[in-house]
Design an enzyme around this catalytic site. Structure first.
Site, PDB file in Angstrom:
ATOM      1  N   LEU A   1       0.822  -1.204   0.000  1.00 35.94           N
ATOM      2  CA  LEU A   1       0.000   0.000   0.000  1.00 35.94           C
ATOM      3  C   LEU A   1       0.863   1.265   0.000  1.00 35.94           C
ATOM      4  O   LEU A   1       2.051   1.217   0.349  1.00 35.94           O
ATOM      5  CB  LEU A   1      -0.924  -0.029   1.217  1.00 35.94           C
ATOM      6  CG  LEU A   1      -1.853  -1.263   1.262  1.00 35.94           C
ATOM      7  CD1 LEU A   1      -2.373  -1.501   2.667  1.00 35.94           C
ATOM      8  CD2 LEU A   1      -2.987  -1.110   0.266  1.00 35.94           C
ATOM      9  N   PRO A   2       0.278   2.417  -0.360  1.00 39.00           N
ATOM     10  CA  PRO A   2       1.077   3.632  -0.555  1.00 39.00           C
ATOM     11  C   PRO A   2       1.624   4.286   0.712  1.00 39.00           C
ATOM     12  O   PRO A   2       2.664   4.930   0.665  1.00 39.00           O
ATOM     13  CB  PRO A   2       0.101   4.586  -1.260  1.00 39.00           C
ATOM     14  CG  PRO A   2      -0.975   3.726  -1.815  1.00 39.00           C
ATOM     15  CD  PRO A   2      -1.099   2.581  -0.866  1.00 39.00           C
TER      16      PRO A   2
ATOM     17  N   THR B   1       6.039   0.589   2.203  1.00 35.58           N
ATOM     18  CA  THR B   1       7.096   1.389   2.821  1.00 35.58           C
ATOM     19  C   THR B   1       6.436   2.385   3.763  1.00 35.58           C
ATOM     20  O   THR B   1       5.847   3.380   3.324  1.00 35.58           O
ATOM     21  CB  THR B   1       7.929   2.129   1.761  1.00 35.58           C
ATOM     22  OG1 THR B   1       8.545   1.165   0.900  1.00 35.58           O
ATOM     23  CG2 THR B   1       9.018   2.966   2.418  1.00 35.58           C
TER      24      THR B   1
ATOM     25  N   LYS C   1      14.324  -0.281   4.979  1.00 38.35           N
ATOM     26  CA  LYS C   1      13.849   0.259   3.705  1.00 38.35           C
ATOM     27  C   LYS C   1      13.986   1.788   3.668  1.00 38.35           C
ATOM     28  O   LYS C   1      14.368   2.365   2.645  1.00 38.35           O
ATOM     29  CB  LYS C   1      12.389  -0.143   3.479  1.00 38.35           C
ATOM     30  CG  LYS C   1      11.774   0.425   2.191  1.00 38.35           C
ATOM     31  CD  LYS C   1      12.552   0.018   0.953  1.00 38.35           C
ATOM     32  CE  LYS C   1      12.113   0.744  -0.308  1.00 38.35           C
ATOM     33  NZ  LYS C   1      10.802   0.347  -0.801  1.00 38.35           N
TER      34      LYS C   1
ATOM     35  N   LYS D   1       7.718  11.128   0.032  1.00 37.20           N
ATOM     36  CA  LYS D   1       7.084  10.548   1.220  1.00 37.20           C
ATOM     37  C   LYS D   1       8.089   9.737   2.036  1.00 37.20           C
ATOM     38  O   LYS D   1       8.152   9.835   3.275  1.00 37.20           O
ATOM     39  CB  LYS D   1       5.916   9.663   0.784  1.00 37.20           C
ATOM     40  CG  LYS D   1       5.145   9.010   1.923  1.00 37.20           C
ATOM     41  CD  LYS D   1       5.587   7.575   2.206  1.00 37.20           C
ATOM     42  CE  LYS D   1       5.260   6.655   1.047  1.00 37.20           C
ATOM     43  NZ  LYS D   1       5.570   5.228   1.366  1.00 37.20           N
TER      44      LYS D   1
END
Length: 355
Positions: free
Chosen positions: A109-110, A142, A227, A302
């Site tokens: 997911l974003p 992430t 990450k 982001k």
């Protein structure tokens, strides 16, 4: 570790009870090493849910299907859902319905907000009074480590699986990926995995169906932390390479020439030899198609924000993070947020195409 609610497999016998393909009489002949190896049969997961079918998720789900898993999918985009249903793949209308039909669920997911909604929202996987079927949740998004650890604790301390007669409390792994769309397509992603080692071993066959490098990073949240650090280095590297190429062009040195120099000397890196940002230098990269596809600049922005916030929490010095975030944020503000992050070469450093 206990503070994060680590998953505990009480015994190998408890896993035996969860595997419908193994009988008590065959226990003495069964190799647990084989169960956790890359050659394991998909049978230990009768159904694998996948939520989030974007550029990365759709390709990861396809590789699970190719590996022989019974995949159940959900996405808010009905068009992409139809593409899967047209191939005979079972689709569900909500995350909760996916969880009801799955032994393991993978989410891609974003953002942290999307992850929390899918897990704990009104139609989320954990929003159930009757318990859930999955005993393993894998989040490959992430997101910030704090959210990963919070969800891991919530899941591992719950009785959701046990209420339905499961062998133990369910577990969560944070397992973000590196490699981009091309690696997702070819099943060669790198997974950075946080969570208990027991859950990591049980999930390894799933990971190896979608990637080739599976790296265990430690307890809950460590995959997300790794990450963030990886993407920070990737962003700074891309900025450095782009700045150098643009400067070289201004000084009269072709980017093709500089690329040959970089890739045979100390400046060699992924941004120069695999993901070159200069249009006309390398085929099959976003720069060769007007920076379409790939890893969106808004997503890199982001991730840099996550890195900056995480650095602030632990009082780490992160000056490069702040500079990189400011540059990519500016590129987004100029309308290039959906372009691949390598577009910084053109839209920030004013680099030129190579002909």
């Amino acid at each position: 570790m206990a503070a994060y609610g680590s998953f505990r497999v009480r015994s190998l016998l408890s896993l035996h009870k969860c595997s419908p393909k193994i009988t008590r009489s065959s226990l003495s002949d069964f190799s647990w090493t084989r169960m956790f190896s890359s050659s394991s049969s998909p049978s230990q997961f009768q159904a694998v849910g996948f939520i989030g079918l974007g550029n990365m998720g759709s390709r990861m789900a396809n590789n699970l299907i190719k590996a022989g898993y019974n995949v159940v999918v959900h996405d808010v985009n009905h068009d992409v859902m139809k593409k899967f249903s047209d191939k005979g793949i079972l689709t569900k209308n909500s995350p909760h319905e996916v969880a009801e039909a799955s032994d393991a669920v993978i989410t891609m997911l974003p953002s942290s907000a999307h992850v929390m909604d899918v897990y704990t929202g009104p139609k989320g996987m954990l929003n159930s009074g009757n318990g859930l079927r999955p005993w393993l949740f894998i989040d490959s998004s992430t997101i910030d480590p704090q959210t990963s650890r919070k969800l891991s604790s919530t899941i591992s301390n719950s009785n959701l699986n046990r209420e339905r007669g499961g062998c133990d409390n369910p577990a969560m792994l944070d397992a973000p990926v590196s490699g981009g769309v091309l690696s997702a397509e070819t099943g060669s992603l790198t997974f950075m995995v946080g969570g208990s080692e027991e859950a990591y071993r049980s999930a390894k066959p799933l990971f190896l169906s979608m990637g080739k490098n599976i790296i265990y990073c430690g307890g809950p949240g460590n995959g997300s932390s790794a990450k963030i650090c990886n993407n920070l280095a990737m962003a700074v590297s891309m900025l450095g390479v782009s700045e150098a190429f643009a400067l070289g062009q201004s000084l009269g040195v072709a980017a093709t020439t500089l690329t040959k120099i970089f890739n045979s000397s100390s400046a060699r890196c992924w941004s120069s030899d695999t993901y070159n940002p200069v249009p006309g230098v390398m085929d099959a990269v976003p720069a060769s198609r007007n920076y379409d596809g790939g890893f969106a600049t808004k997503l890199m922005t982001k991730d840099l924000k996550l890195a900056a916030e995480s650095g602030k929490e632990v009082e780490a010095k992160t000056p490069m993070t702040y500079v990189a975030e400011e540059i990519f944020r500016e590129v987004c503000s100029e309308g290039h947020g959906t372009k691949d992050f390598s577009c910084v070469f053109r839209h920030y450093f004013c680099g030129k195409d190579e002909f």
